[in-house]
Design an enzyme around this catalytic site. Structure first.
Site, PDB file in Angstrom:
ATOM      1  N   GLU A  12       3.409   6.158  -2.079  1.00  0.00           N
ATOM      2  CA  GLU A  12       2.726   6.549  -1.942  1.00  0.00           C
ATOM      3  C   GLU A  12       2.029   6.424  -0.910  1.00  0.00           C
ATOM      4  O   GLU A  12       2.199   5.508  -0.976  1.00  0.00           O
ATOM      5  CB  GLU A  12       2.058   6.375  -3.133  1.00  0.00           C
ATOM      6  CG  GLU A  12       1.528   5.524  -3.759  1.00  0.00           C
ATOM      7  CD  GLU A  12      -0.495   5.666  -4.147  1.00  0.00           C
ATOM      8  OE1 GLU A  12      -1.145   6.405  -3.313  1.00  0.00           O
ATOM      9  OE2 GLU A  12      -0.612   4.645  -5.149  1.00  0.00           O
ATOM     10  N   ASN A  24      -9.128   8.032 -16.986  1.00  0.00           N
ATOM     11  CA  ASN A  24      -9.456   6.429 -15.985  1.00  0.00           C
ATOM     12  C   ASN A  24      -9.961   5.808 -17.182  1.00  0.00           C
ATOM     13  O   ASN A  24     -11.522   5.303 -18.418  1.00  0.00           O
ATOM     14  CB  ASN A  24     -11.102   6.474 -15.648  1.00  0.00           C
ATOM     15  CG  ASN A  24     -10.258   5.085 -14.472  1.00  0.00           C
ATOM     16  OD1 ASN A  24      -9.993   4.338 -14.947  1.00  0.00           O
ATOM     17  ND2 ASN A  24     -10.511   4.729 -13.451  1.00  0.00           N
ATOM     18  N   HIS A  39      -5.582   3.787  -5.904  1.00  0.00           N
ATOM     19  CA  HIS A  39      -4.474   3.564  -4.773  1.00  0.00           C
ATOM     20  C   HIS A  39      -4.661   2.426  -4.111  1.00  0.00           C
ATOM     21  O   HIS A  39      -5.244   1.279  -4.016  1.00  0.00           O
ATOM     22  CB  HIS A  39      -4.037   5.113  -3.390  1.00  0.00           C
ATOM     23  CG  HIS A  39      -4.317   5.893  -4.826  1.00  0.00           C
ATOM     24  ND1 HIS A  39      -3.514   6.840  -5.108  1.00  0.00           N
ATOM     25  CD2 HIS A  39      -5.223   6.845  -5.270  1.00  0.00           C
ATOM     26  CE1 HIS A  39      -3.538   7.455  -6.475  1.00  0.00           C
ATOM     27  NE2 HIS A  39      -4.234   7.853  -6.542  1.00  0.00           N
TER      28      HIS A  39
END
Lengths: 558, 558
Positions: free
Chosen positions: B196, B235, B371
């Site tokens: 990704e 989250n 990320h």
């Protein structure tokens, strides 16, 4: 209209607080009104079809005989963009510096208003007597040259409006700020300070524009082929630094984009931009030079879809092409809301094989703000030592942060006023109070219409944009209520009729049922028929599609 | 449909490249197709009225007999949001971990699809045999628990799909990543890596979620009244840290917002969230406690206008109120496009007198990304040592930067494929090539319609949204062409008719003139009448108003 006491000083925000854009402030003493700036603002996505927003000037229209002047601090759109629309409603003398006037003239010419305008060229040494007030000025640093702060000397005391500013101690083209004049104003006593709040959330001191110049020069030295650089056309200081870097690296400059050509022409002819004439080449000549001899200076750094950079990125420009290995510099940080458009352009430029310098100016060094950060705002407050403080030019949180800064440097908490547009601060016998409000707001401009698009129209546009419209027409005989024609159903933006014939047939059937039911009940008001058709069709379509198109039944009687 | 050679390994992006959202990738070996993820994406402002976008699955529909499974890497919308819409078109077995399955089940229940779905609970130790392929998994760190990377063991070699990941070496709730499994995969040889690219533009190493926990705890200790904290409901790690800080500071927690209640309930019941039951109180009970004993955990950190935080900021929440001196923490960085809505909320909260902790998470410490940044992406590439590399999950510039990172750690430049949606990489005899393309794209969901809103409808909506619509109805006698009724003009979203009677009268006059002219010329095609009315009115209105409403002439013959 409320009357103002003869010896009262009043400060009004007609636009510019609780928003970024359409700045317009008023200082009134007795019967003399002076207007500061007249900006425009772009509509957000909820104002469908609206071109631009300008301040509502009902207050000025009601007090036309008292309005002495419009004084403009600098030439950005949020300070001059509203001028043509306002002048169409009432004329007033305009005072501004050379570059600002040059940009205003361009606007007035476009709108056919130049001939009837009364324009006065001032500079920071000017003094203007306007009835009971005298205005003096001081230069400030900002992202466009020739910016003014204004001091209003009234019998009640001195009011200072900073305009937009930062403190750039190493400015480009020696556009120094009048820091000593500011200090003198403070020494002699400032009754009220209006200071801009754009960067009141940012700690520290905004870097000098010179920093950008250094990064531009470095990038120019590294580049081996064509360079494209995009920035705000009005940032003449930055244009100067692009020119300087082009001279140093022996490159010619081509300009792309109407506003870039326009500003370079005005700024050069007025002496704000220093450039040898032979530096400039036409866009059509770019391909005649070796790639490493070319800089293309273009508009579109905010990702505007019709501007030069966007067309270059999608290989849609007629005269110039971005090729593999070219360098593209975005010398601007995307303004919130523009990130996606800018990102799309960067994507396309990478696909073309360009080296792209993009992202936040703080990271790339290719952009610095034109607005004062917290330490500079504190410096301004310290220089001016105002009794009263009114943060302006910002959204609420920015003015709130600016208030905290003022408190930190010693302004009395009770002497700080956070205004909404229309709020008035009255000062009499050195005591300020805020109790009045004058009507103001947004005037929406759509095409040639100024203020004629209201809430009903906008609500309809919103409704139409989401689920479209469905029109059902049926013709009935006046005599016996027989259906003479229809029902016919037309849809736009709802479903593509060919693909949904079953749905439309059912809509027609419902219409006939409703009409016949009401005829049998001898209902004679057509509004009842329309309402009832609307509701039945609405219920049916929502159950079938979960959509709510606007439904418009039209009943014709013959 | 192109046929695929029996011993060929193919990798396809059906969604997720050149975009953030609607991830869907396919790995096919011979006659076995495995689908990875099925995400949705929100429409941009050009797609008026569209609710959500999902991948076009024509390819899968044409190959239904070969589709063995949908394997889902984690429970974010851009990986699971499309599942209900796709299952309505074709059923397939779904494999996912516990929390991911819990979230998928919620969606399927809402759409009435749960009963007919085939759901398989897997974990990172699972192995699945799907025809010619065996799938194994490894845990990754991300901003939601229970994330998987997938290894496809095929006769041609191993393909690895990372899912979304970061390397969090101090994860919350001991959700460690299987770094040794990743190393083993690399040691045993990875033919192709799909990794990704979301944060491929960001230098460095993304900080651990623990950092946010520390800042939350500090803020909780400082706060003297109620605390409101808003973050992404999914989250769960961050929710855990809010709970931990509440325990330490002796505060009860109230949940506001449907998705917050939903996720907390699923995550607690599955053991992903550790919390004593008595910690939770109802929103209605908040006012029964002293302010410094309360934390309100709410949705709306992205400024969503209908979510809890927005309603709190505009004092519109029925049960709970933000009061002067309360603390509000926005534990999330605004996603590009959401800045204005978030800013509006902060403005309102300051007006209420709240202390607001807001802005970029990098500055406040109240948010870290889920990320991998550049150094982590290089770490993943180094662990996997792939022969071929396909950057996925990102816009073009992100995949471009990811390519540069891969080159930097030694992947051959020619062995890197940047795909567009629909592009296929075929690998045979250890040689990869990209020459085929399968049809794919955006499937637009509007209400109950999946894919039935096309370009014509969208173009009409756009037109209607900008200048509205003007409908002119006229009834003519079939016998002699005499006007029996009308013309009547109705406008919506153009001008408010009462304010513009003169304009409408002129439109009616133009209509009569056009109709009579064409009648005299014996023109018999009604389309010609309509076109000519449309053009004449359009010209007139543009000259008068500079607007271009949609003009819809309706001619009825009796």
């Amino acid at each position: 209209m409320m009357s103002i006491k003869e010896t009262m000083l009043s400060i009004v925000a007609l636009g510019g607080v609780n928003e970024i854009g359409k700045n317009m402030y008023v200082v009134q003493y007795a019967d003399d009104i002076v207007v500061i700036d007249c900006g425009s603002k772009f509509p957000d996505e909820s104002l469908l079809g609206i071109d631009v927003i300008v301040p509502d000037i009902s207050f000025l229209l009601e007090n036309q005989d008292k309005v002495r002047a419009l004084v403009v601090t600098h030439g950005h759109e949020d300070h001059i963009g509203g001028i043509p629309y306002i002048l169409k409603q009432m004329n007033m003398p305009i005072y501004a510096t050379g570059l600002t006037l040059g940009l205003i003239e361009g606007k007035l010419r476009e709108h056919g208003l130049l001939r009837d305008s009364e324009l006065h060229h001032i500079n920071s040494d000017s003094e203007i007597d306007l009835g009971s007030m005298t205005l003096s000025f001081f230069s400030t640093n900002h992202s466009i040259p020739d910016c003014l702060g204004i001091a209003f000397h009234t019998p009640e005391g001195t009011v200072v409006h900073t305009g937009d500013f930062k403190f750039d101690l190493t400015p480009v083209n020696e556009q120094y700020a009048d820091i000593h004049k500011m200090a003198d104003l403070g020494k002699n006593g400032v009754l009220a300070l209006l200071s801009e709040s754009t960067n009141a959330e940012r700690p520290g001191f905004t870097p000098s524009e010179r920093l950008v110049g250094e990064h531009i020069e470095e990038a120019f030295i590294k580049a081996t082929q064509k360079i494209f650089i995009s920035t705000f056309a009005s940032n003449v200081h930055r244009l100067q630094q692009v020119i300087d870097a082009a001279v140093k690296t022996n490159r010619k400059i081509a300009l792309l984009g109407r506003s870039m050509v326009n500003v370079v022409s005005i700024a050069s002819s007025l002496g704000y931009l220093k450039m040898a004439e032979e530096m400039l080449i036409e866009a059509t000549e770019v391909n005649k030079y070796e790639p490493h001899r070319i800089v293309v200076l273009c508009t579109g750094s905010q990702g505007e879809p019709m501007a030069a950079l966007s067309r270059l990125a999608s290989s849609n420009h007629r005269q110039v092409e971005v090729l593999r290995g070219d360098t593209v510099i975005l010398a601007a940080t995307p303004i919130p809301g523009n990130e996606r458009n800018v990102a799309r352009i960067v994507d396309n430029l990478f696909e073309l094989g360009a080296k792209v310098i993009y992202g936040s100016g703080t990271v790339t060094g290719m952009h610095v703000s034109g607005h004062a950060s917290q330490d500079e705002l504190k410096l301004m407050l310290t220089l001016m030592k105002p009794k009263y403080f009114i943060p302006i030019h910002g959204e609420f949180r920015m003015m709130h942060q600016h208030r905290l800064l003022a408190e930190a440097v010693g302004v009395e908490s009770d002497n700080i006023f956070i205004l909404k547009n229309g709020d008035v601060v009255d000062i009499q016998n050195q005591v300020a109070s805020q109790s009045r409000k004058i009507p103001t707001g947004n005037t929406l401009v759509d095409g040639l219409g100024i203020g004629d698009v209201g809430n009903v129209v906008l609500r309809d546009r919103k409704h139409l944009s989401e689920d479209g419209i469905l029109i059902v027409v049926i013709t009935l005989s006046k005599a016996d209520g027989k259906i003479l024609s229809g029902p016919d159903t037309i849809s736009r933006g709802f479903v593509y009729v060919r693909e949904s014939e079953g749905l439309i047939e059912e809509v027609n059937r419902i219409t006939v049922t409703e009409v016949q039911k009401l005829l049998e009940e001898n209902v004679s008001q057509w509004n009842v028929y329309k309402q009832s058709i609307k509701e039945s069709i609405g219920r049916f379509l929502f159950a079938k599609t979960k959509r709510r198109p606007m439904i418009l039944p039209i009943i014709i009687q013959i």
